[in-house]
Scaffold this motif. Structure first.
Motif, mmCIF file in Angstrom:
data_model
loop_
_atom_site.group_PDB
_atom_site.id
_atom_site.type_symbol
_atom_site.label_atom_id
_atom_site.label_comp_id
_atom_site.label_asym_id
_atom_site.label_seq_id
_atom_site.Cartn_x
_atom_site.Cartn_y
_atom_site.Cartn_z
ATOM 1 N N ALA A 53 -1.149 24.264 19.200
ATOM 2 C CA ALA A 53 -2.524 24.617 19.548
ATOM 3 C C ALA A 53 -3.057 23.684 20.624
ATOM 4 N N ALA A 54 -2.810 22.378 20.463
ATOM 5 C CA ALA A 54 -3.247 21.414 21.474
ATOM 6 C C ALA A 54 -2.459 21.571 22.763
ATOM 7 N N ALA A 55 -1.183 21.934 22.648
ATOM 8 C CA ALA A 55 -0.394 22.190 23.849
ATOM 9 C C ALA A 55 -0.977 23.364 24.638
ATOM 10 N N GLY A 56 -1.563 24.318 23.912
ATOM 11 C CA GLY A 56 -2.205 25.443 24.589
ATOM 12 C C GLY A 56 -3.390 25.015 25.436
ATOM 13 N N VAL A 57 -4.074 23.947 25.021
ATOM 14 C CA VAL A 57 -5.202 23.438 25.799
ATOM 15 C C VAL A 57 -4.714 22.825 27.104
ATOM 16 N N SER A 58 -3.711 21.969 27.018
ATOM 17 C CA SER A 58 -3.304 21.172 28.180
ATOM 18 C C SER A 58 -2.233 21.825 29.034
ATOM 19 N N GLY A 59 -1.509 22.807 28.489
ATOM 20 C CA GLY A 59 -0.378 23.383 29.202
ATOM 21 C C GLY A 59 -0.676 23.829 30.628
ATOM 22 N N PRO A 60 -1.774 24.562 30.866
ATOM 23 C CA PRO A 60 -2.040 25.029 32.239
ATOM 24 C C PRO A 60 -2.740 24.004 33.133
ATOM 25 N N ALA A 61 -3.026 22.797 32.630
ATOM 26 C CA ALA A 61 -3.901 21.882 33.358
ATOM 27 C C ALA A 61 -3.403 21.583 34.766
ATOM 28 N N LEU A 62 -2.095 21.422 34.927
ATOM 29 C CA LEU A 62 -1.551 21.042 36.228
ATOM 30 C C LEU A 62 -0.990 22.214 37.017
ATOM 31 N N VAL A 63 -1.113 23.428 36.479
ATOM 32 C CA VAL A 63 -0.639 24.613 37.226
ATOM 33 C C VAL A 63 -1.803 25.504 37.641
ATOM 34 N N VAL A 64 -3.033 25.000 37.509
ATOM 35 C CA VAL A 64 -4.203 25.792 37.883
ATOM 36 C C VAL A 64 -4.151 26.240 39.346
ATOM 37 N N PRO A 65 -3.789 25.362 40.311
ATOM 38 C CA PRO A 65 -3.718 25.841 41.702
ATOM 39 C C PRO A 65 -2.697 26.963 41.882
ATOM 40 N N GLU A 66 -1.549 26.855 41.227
ATOM 41 C CA GLU A 66 -0.538 27.909 41.326
ATOM 42 C C GLU A 66 -1.047 29.215 40.712
ATOM 43 N N ALA A 67 -1.716 29.101 39.562
ATOM 44 C CA ALA A 67 -2.281 30.296 38.931
ATOM 45 C C ALA A 67 -3.336 30.936 39.824
ATOM 46 N N ALA A 68 -4.169 30.104 40.441
ATOM 47 C CA ALA A 68 -5.222 30.626 41.311
ATOM 48 C C ALA A 68 -4.631 31.403 42.484
ATOM 49 N N ALA A 69 -3.582 30.844 43.099
ATOM 50 C CA ALA A 69 -2.959 31.512 44.231
ATOM 51 C C ALA A 69 -2.323 32.836 43.816
ATOM 52 N N SER A 70 -1.678 32.857 42.643
ATOM 53 C CA SER A 70 -1.017 34.077 42.178
ATOM 54 C C SER A 70 -2.021 35.163 41.800
ATOM 55 N N LEU A 71 -3.137 34.752 41.206
ATOM 56 C CA LEU A 71 -4.132 35.707 40.725
ATOM 57 C C LEU A 71 -5.147 36.096 41.793
ATOM 58 N N GLY A 72 -5.130 35.397 42.934
ATOM 59 C CA GLY A 72 -6.061 35.716 44.003
ATOM 60 C C GLY A 72 -7.479 35.286 43.730
#
Length: 377
Positions: A53-72
């Motif tokens: 559950a805690a891993a779910g909180v932090s997992g995307p923390a450092l991939v936010v820029p990549e997610a933003a680029a992919s999702l537009g």
């Protein structure tokens, strides 16, 4: 991650995310015949249940820029992939706590598993930003159920808070693992894999049943007294307020701290995640010393203040990572110590309600921390 709490967790979760602690009056409401077996192995199983559950909180923390680029979308908009998880855990905690009052922790875990699977399907296989947010919200609600059940069962195991302390450490370790695991999965496969780390809780459900989670212990005794009595307890209000503060600091640092350290040192996402994970893990493990020593509230509050000062003023990456570690230390220790204290003096039938509301305060911090850090940066 340390998400949280935790419920937490500290479980979360954190937390959480996220309970039992150092108060000697803390026992949950199970009937004696249904109480889980003693022993540290069962507590470790419950810690393993809460960690994803805690891993779910932090997992995307450092991939936010990549997610933003992919999702537009913009990076600021993509940060909602973190924030919505905290909101989902905060909303899911009272709902899953209510389910547990009717059918016990076993029922809570069944509902939680269904929510996590549904959320993972949305986040992984349905394109678009809206679907990713909806999937994260469902994953978070399920993660809240795992967190609540883990802390309630820990509180039922022993009144001294040792089991809850182990669950809080497990939650903090999960947040730590997410900092490294999210970027590693993104680099090896796809950034969407970093969104669905709570799926790992499904792998330890069997162990949790062995620790007593399959028994409908919470339903064994109907709640006595008015739930409003929880909110009239000064001990509860003070404990929940401090947990909210610590959780907000910790999860704000979990979002902003590694990013700042990486910028100062020129590291990539995976390298930054690895170093941040080590710092957070060290803090999580050291929190056991706080639980064993039954540290007073001012030690926890001082740790939170020190973490903010180090993160804001540190001119070198290692100082910022130290702040991440101190934040993890204070939050995991707070989950282990304050949850049980929040329920002291309340009627037996209201203790699970107090634990649920305490975890709600923790999880408000899980949601508020990244949003606050993003706005300040």
């Amino acid at each position: 991650m340390t998400a949280e709490t935790a419920g937490t967790a500290d479980t979360a979760g954190t937390a959480g995310t996220a309970a039992g602690a150092a108060g000697t009056a803390v026992t949950a409401a199970p009937a004696p015949a249904a109480a889980p077996a003693r022993g540290r192995g069962g507590a470790v199983a419950l810690a393993a249940l809460a960690a994803p559950a805690a891993a779910g909180v932090s997992g995307p923390a450092l991939v936010v820029p990549e997610a933003a680029a992919s999702l537009g979308v913009s990076v600021a908009a993509a940060t909602w992939l973190l924030t919505v998880f905290g909101i989902g855990m905060a909303a899911g905690t009272p709902l899953l706590t209510a389910a547990g009052r009717r059918s016990g922790p076993g029922g809570t875990l069944r509902v939680a598993a269904g929510l996590v699977v549904a959320g993972a399907v949305l986040a992984l296989f349905v394109p678009g930003f809206t679907a990713a947010l909806a999937g994260r919200a469902l994953l978070a609600a399920g993660a809240a159920g795992f967190n609540v059940a883990a802390f309630q069962l820990a509180a039922a195991r022993d009144p001294g808070g040792r089991s809850a302390g182990l669950v809080a450490i497990g939650s903090a370790v999960g947040g730590t693992a997410g900092l490294f695991g999210g970027p590693a999965i993104a680099a090896a496969a796809d950034w969407r894999g970093a969104l669905v780390l709570p799926l790992l809780s499904l792998a330890v459900l069997g162990l949790a049943r062995g620790a007593g989670a399959g028994k409908d212990t919470s339903a064994a005794e109907a709640p006595s007294g008015s739930p409003a009595a929880v909110l009239r307890s000064r001990r509860f209000l003070a404990s929940a307020a401090l947990m909210l503060l610590l959780s907000t600091i910790n999860f704000g640092l979990m979002y902003a701290g590694p990013r700042r350290a990486g910028e100062l040192a020129g590291w990539g996402a995976v390298q930054t995640g690895a170093y941040a994970a080590l710092a957070s893990l060290a803090g999580a493990l050291l929190s056991w010393a706080l639980v064993r020593a039954r540290a007073p509230w001012w030690v926890l509050a001082g740790g939170g203040a020190l973490a903010v000062a180090l993160a804001a003023g540190g001119p070198w990456a290692w100082v910022v990572l130290l702040a991440v570690g101190v934040g993890s230390l204070s939050t995991a220790g707070g989950q282990g110590l304050l949850t049980g204290r929040s329920a002291e003096g309340l009627p037996r039938g209201l203790r699970d309600t107090a634990i649920g509301l305490f975890n709600f305060a923790f999880l408000v911090g899980v949601a508020a921390g990244p949003a606050l850090a993003s706005s300040l940066l």
